[in-house]
Design a protein around this motif. Structure first.
Motif, PDB file in Angstrom:
ATOM      1  N   ALA A  62     -48.323  65.978 -74.677  1.00  0.00           N
ATOM      2  CA  ALA A  62     -47.033  66.477 -74.208  1.00  0.00           C
ATOM      3  C   ALA A  62     -47.027  66.612 -72.692  1.00  0.00           C
ATOM      4  O   ALA A  62     -46.012  66.311 -72.043  1.00  0.00           O
ATOM      5  CB  ALA A  62     -46.725  67.820 -74.860  1.00  0.00           C
ATOM      6  N   LYS A  63     -48.130  67.035 -72.131  1.00  0.00           N
ATOM      7  CA  LYS A  63     -48.216  67.143 -70.669  1.00  0.00           C
ATOM      8  C   LYS A  63     -48.090  65.776 -70.017  1.00  0.00           C
ATOM      9  O   LYS A  63     -47.347  65.594 -69.041  1.00  0.00           O
ATOM     10  CB  LYS A  63     -49.525  67.802 -70.263  1.00  0.00           C
ATOM     11  N   GLU A  64     -48.785  64.801 -70.557  1.00  0.00           N
ATOM     12  CA  GLU A  64     -48.775  63.456 -69.979  1.00  0.00           C
ATOM     13  C   GLU A  64     -47.386  62.838 -70.051  1.00  0.00           C
ATOM     14  O   GLU A  64     -46.943  62.175 -69.097  1.00  0.00           O
ATOM     15  CB  GLU A  64     -49.776  62.568 -70.713  1.00  0.00           C
ATOM     16  N   TYR A  65     -46.684  63.043 -71.168  1.00  0.00           N
ATOM     17  CA  TYR A  65     -45.401  62.374 -71.381  1.00  0.00           C
ATOM     18  C   TYR A  65     -44.193  63.287 -71.113  1.00  0.00           C
ATOM     19  O   TYR A  65     -43.060  62.895 -71.385  1.00  0.00           O
ATOM     20  CB  TYR A  65     -45.333  61.800 -72.804  1.00  0.00           C
ATOM     21  N   LYS A  66     -44.446  64.468 -70.573  1.00  0.00           N
ATOM     22  CA  LYS A  66     -43.369  65.371 -70.123  1.00  0.00           C
ATOM     23  C   LYS A  66     -42.420  65.750 -71.246  1.00  0.00           C
ATOM     24  O   LYS A  66     -41.211  65.916 -71.034  1.00  0.00           O
ATOM     25  CB  LYS A  66     -42.572  64.734 -68.973  1.00  0.00           C
ATOM     26  N   THR A  67     -42.951  65.914 -72.453  1.00  0.00           N
ATOM     27  CA  THR A  67     -42.141  66.268 -73.610  1.00  0.00           C
ATOM     28  C   THR A  67     -42.301  67.755 -73.901  1.00  0.00           C
ATOM     29  O   THR A  67     -43.419  68.271 -73.900  1.00  0.00           O
ATOM     30  CB  THR A  67     -42.568  65.452 -74.834  1.00  0.00           C
ATOM     31  N   LEU A  68     -41.196  68.435 -74.151  1.00  0.00           N
ATOM     32  CA  LEU A  68     -41.247  69.866 -74.421  1.00  0.00           C
ATOM     33  C   LEU A  68     -41.739  70.146 -75.842  1.00  0.00           C
ATOM     34  O   LEU A  68     -41.324  69.484 -76.795  1.00  0.00           O
ATOM     35  CB  LEU A  68     -39.861  70.484 -74.239  1.00  0.00           C
ATOM     36  N   LEU A  69     -42.594  71.141 -75.960  1.00  0.00           N
ATOM     37  CA  LEU A  69     -43.038  71.625 -77.257  1.00  0.00           C
ATOM     38  C   LEU A  69     -42.259  72.893 -77.589  1.00  0.00           C
ATOM     39  O   LEU A  69     -42.059  73.753 -76.742  1.00  0.00           O
ATOM     40  CB  LEU A  69     -44.539  71.916 -77.241  1.00  0.00           C
ATOM     41  N   GLU A  70     -41.846  72.989 -78.833  1.00  0.00           N
ATOM     42  CA  GLU A  70     -40.988  74.093 -79.243  1.00  0.00           C
ATOM     43  C   GLU A  70     -41.788  75.240 -79.844  1.00  0.00           C
ATOM     44  O   GLU A  70     -42.689  75.031 -80.656  1.00  0.00           O
ATOM     45  CB  GLU A  70     -39.982  73.593 -80.274  1.00  0.00           C
ATOM     46  N   VAL A  71     -41.407  76.456 -79.461  1.00  0.00           N
ATOM     47  CA  VAL A  71     -41.835  77.674 -80.142  1.00  0.00           C
ATOM     48  C   VAL A  71     -40.655  78.079 -81.023  1.00  0.00           C
ATOM     49  O   VAL A  71     -39.621  78.492 -80.524  1.00  0.00           O
ATOM     50  CB  VAL A  71     -42.193  78.783 -79.137  1.00  0.00           C
ATOM     51  N   THR A 104     -36.797  65.002 -65.951  1.00  0.00           N
ATOM     52  CA  THR A 104     -38.155  64.560 -65.619  1.00  0.00           C
ATOM     53  C   THR A 104     -38.683  63.577 -66.653  1.00  0.00           C
ATOM     54  O   THR A 104     -39.236  62.529 -66.321  1.00  0.00           O
ATOM     55  CB  THR A 104     -39.100  65.766 -65.514  1.00  0.00           C
ATOM     56  N   LYS A 105     -38.506  63.920 -67.927  1.00  0.00           N
ATOM     57  CA  LYS A 105     -38.976  63.024 -68.999  1.00  0.00           C
ATOM     58  C   LYS A 105     -38.238  61.697 -68.963  1.00  0.00           C
ATOM     59  O   LYS A 105     -38.858  60.613 -68.976  1.00  0.00           O
ATOM     60  CB  LYS A 105     -38.778  63.704 -70.360  1.00  0.00           C
ATOM     61  N   ARG A 106     -36.935  61.741 -68.884  1.00  0.00           N
ATOM     62  CA  ARG A 106     -36.141  60.519 -69.002  1.00  0.00           C
ATOM     63  C   ARG A 106     -36.296  59.627 -67.777  1.00  0.00           C
ATOM     64  O   ARG A 106     -36.398  58.402 -67.908  1.00  0.00           O
ATOM     65  CB  ARG A 106     -34.684  60.879 -69.244  1.00  0.00           C
ATOM     66  N   SER A 107     -36.337  60.214 -66.612  1.00  0.00           N
ATOM     67  CA  SER A 107     -36.460  59.392 -65.389  1.00  0.00           C
ATOM     68  C   SER A 107     -37.850  58.775 -65.296  1.00  0.00           C
ATOM     69  O   SER A 107     -38.015  57.674 -64.767  1.00  0.00           O
ATOM     70  CB  SER A 107     -36.155  60.217 -64.145  1.00  0.00           C
ATOM     71  N   ALA A 108     -38.844  59.474 -65.812  1.00  0.00           N
ATOM     72  CA  ALA A 108     -40.223  58.990 -65.731  1.00  0.00           C
ATOM     73  C   ALA A 108     -40.498  57.837 -66.687  1.00  0.00           C
ATOM     74  O   ALA A 108     -41.274  56.924 -66.378  1.00  0.00           O
ATOM     75  CB  ALA A 108     -41.201  60.123 -65.975  1.00  0.00           C
ATOM     76  N   PHE A 109     -39.865  57.872 -67.875  1.00  0.00           N
ATOM     77  CA  PHE A 109     -40.260  56.930 -68.907  1.00  0.00           C
ATOM     78  C   PHE A 109     -39.183  55.951 -69.337  1.00  0.00           C
ATOM     79  O   PHE A 109     -39.491  54.843 -69.765  1.00  0.00           O
ATOM     80  CB  PHE A 109     -40.799  57.699 -70.112  1.00  0.00           C
ATOM     81  N   LEU A 110     -37.906  56.317 -69.235  1.00  0.00           N
ATOM     82  CA  LEU A 110     -36.874  55.368 -69.634  1.00  0.00           C
ATOM     83  C   LEU A 110     -36.715  54.247 -68.625  1.00  0.00           C
ATOM     84  O   LEU A 110     -36.150  53.200 -68.922  1.00  0.00           O
ATOM     85  CB  LEU A 110     -35.534  56.083 -69.801  1.00  0.00           C
ATOM     86  N   THR A 111     -37.221  54.421 -67.406  1.00  0.00           N
ATOM     87  CA  THR A 111     -37.095  53.393 -66.379  1.00  0.00           C
ATOM     88  C   THR A 111     -38.284  52.456 -66.342  1.00  0.00           C
ATOM     89  O   THR A 111     -38.308  51.507 -65.573  1.00  0.00           O
ATOM     90  CB  THR A 111     -36.934  54.039 -64.997  1.00  0.00           C
ATOM     91  N   GLN A 112     -39.294  52.768 -67.155  1.00  0.00           N
ATOM     92  CA  GLN A 112     -40.489  51.909 -67.124  1.00  0.00           C
ATOM     93  C   GLN A 112     -40.259  50.604 -67.884  1.00  0.00           C
ATOM     94  O   GLN A 112     -39.475  50.523 -68.791  1.00  0.00           O
ATOM     95  CB  GLN A 112     -41.673  52.677 -67.737  1.00  0.00           C
TER      96      GLN A 112
END
Length: 244
Positions: free
Chosen positions: A149-158, A236-244
């Protein structure tokens, strides 16, 4: 801490929830929230809405009773590779996307298989949040989960429902404690959600707040502290990975 948003809730459209959009929004407003996410169960959950529902969400107002609304889906993870039950065309129309393991859609496997299913969803650039990763029905490796989750900037839910003693999820407190301990160590942000299926549960964090306090979990790692923090995490998640 003042929780200003709740991004995992369900209405009657999900089939096993009991309030309308307006009832949920009114409740959120009365409880002082600034943002409410309504994330109906995706099509493979029995009784839930079909693709046409998600493709037509453009017609629903994004503000009611003075609060911002976001509409999306709680997607069903279908296999150990993390595949989900809506296509990218539909996903790109949604404001927020959660992916979760549900017994109606996938059987529990080994720790390695369950962890692979969740990390596969984490790596999907269109997945914003992993829903209730604390459900002991699906034992997972929390160090690997949090690291991915840290690497891919994905939120973990509580998930507050996971700690409800009347609920069906297993070992919620133990698993949330494990996950949060790794999040604290690795400085990985989380989102605290109600998973409300009725208007009275919108914005509830009573069970999960107890664990947060016991662990002295840092407020700066909880994105519910502000709308800006949550939206920044999505960006952060979308800009980092959807543009790759």
């Amino acid at each position: 801490m003042n929780y200003v948003l709740d991004t995992h809730t369900h209405t009657i459209a999900s089939g096993h929830a009991y309030s309308t959009i307006s009832e949920m929004a009114k409740s959120a407003s009365e409880k002082g929230l600034k943002l409410l996410g309504i994330t109906e169960h995706a099509p493979l959950m029995p009784g839930s809405c079909q693709q046409i529902y998600f493709s037509n969400l453009k017609v629903v107002p994004r503000e009611m009773f003075g609060i911002q609304l976001m509409f999306g889906a709680e997607l069903n993870i279908l296999d150990k590779k993390g595949h989900i039950d809506l296509n990218n065309f539909i996903l790109d129309k949604l404001d927020v996307r959660i992916a979760s393991l549900h017994t109606y859609c996938i059987e529990s496997g080994s720790v390695a298989d369950n962890t692979s299913a969740l990390t596969g969803a984490i790596k999907n650039p269109r997945i914003d949040i992993i829903g209730h990763p604390d459900d002991g029905t699906y034992p997972v490796d929390y160090e690997e989960l949090v690291s991915t989750a840290k690497e891919y900037k994905t939120l973990l839910e509580v998930n507050n429902n996971s700690l409800d003693p009347t609920g069906s999820r297993k070992n919620g407190r133990e698993n949330i404690t494990k996950m949060l301990s790794w999040c604290k160590k690795l400085k990985v942000p989380v989102i605290m959600n109600s998973d409300a299926h009725v208007f009275t549960d919108v914005g509830r964090h009573d069970f999960s707040e107890t664990v947060i306090k016991e662990l002295d979990f840092p407020e700066e790692l909880i994105v519910n502290r502000s709308v800006e923090a949550f939206l920044a995490a999505l960006k952060t998640k979308r800009s980092a990975f959807l543009t790759q």
